[in-house]
Design a protein around this motif. Structure first.
Motif: not given
Length: 214
Positions: A153, A159-160
């Motif tokens: 991601s 992203g996370d």
């Protein structure tokens, strides 16, 4: 000031690979950080997939084929090391471990190392600290505090993670550049102190038999 040399070792299996992408970005950021400190640097990048057969032969026979010997000499004589491995089954790849196994345990003593890793999910981000960092502690290297993990991601957006990938890359690169600069200053102040040299003068004889005087 003598130009510094950075060796980059990437254990990605595909071509192109996100492992190599991360390695290239870490190297470019480190060179840029060093340039801002007035230090020139060159980069030698090695993909372990190109040496897979030679690494296997080294493990089987105890002797490195010429291409692998040249690569190892370049890696262990560098002023700093950037390593990036994909995460398989919550740990580093088998190819990465096999490469570590053909190194002499003292070959990277004192060498600053920036560790990177990538995987499909951020759930594997802790592998840098619980799986990879202890390997370099065993090798008496000096990993910088920040390890840079990239999940799938991260390549498509923010992203996370807590911080974006670009920020983590810059932080890790800054720490590695600072470690290189400190060693460079020490070498300049006392060029006759053996501990001032990171990897200079190491030979493959050292790798084969711990022949420190070779």
């Amino acid at each position: 000031m003598t130009a510094r040399r950075i060796a980059v070792v990437t254990a990605g299996l595909s071509n192109p690979s996100s492992t190599r992408m991360l390695a290239d970005r870490l190297a470019a950021a480190t060179v840029r950080q060093l340039s801002e400190r007035g230090i020139e640097a060159s980069v030698d990048t090695f993909e372990l997939r190109d040496y897979a057969h030679d690494i296997t032969n080294n493990l089987l026979t105890g002797f490195a084929p010429a291409p692998l010997e040249t690569m190892i000499n370049t890696v262990v004589s560098a002023d700093a090391l950037i390593v990036v491995t994909p995460i398989f089954s919550t740990s580093y790849s088998g190819m990465f471990k096999s490469f570590i196994d053909v190194l002499d345990p003292d070959a990277l003593t004192g060498t600053p190392v920036l560790i990177g890793a990538n995987a499909g999910t951020a759930r594997h981000s802790l592998a840098i600290d619980y799986a990879i960092r202890p390997v370099f502690a065993y090798l008496h290297a000096q990993p910088v505090s920040t390890g840079v993990f990239a999940a799938s991601s991260d390549w498509g957006g923010a992203g996370d993670q807590v911080a974006p990938l670009a920020s983590r890359i810059e932080k890790g690169a800054a720490e590695l550049a600072e470690a290189i600069a400190l060693h460079a200053e020490k070498a300049a102040s006392d060029p006759f102190d053996p501990s001032s040299y990171l990897g200079e003068g190491r030979s493959f004889g050292h790798l084969l038999g711990g022949l420190a005087g070779e």
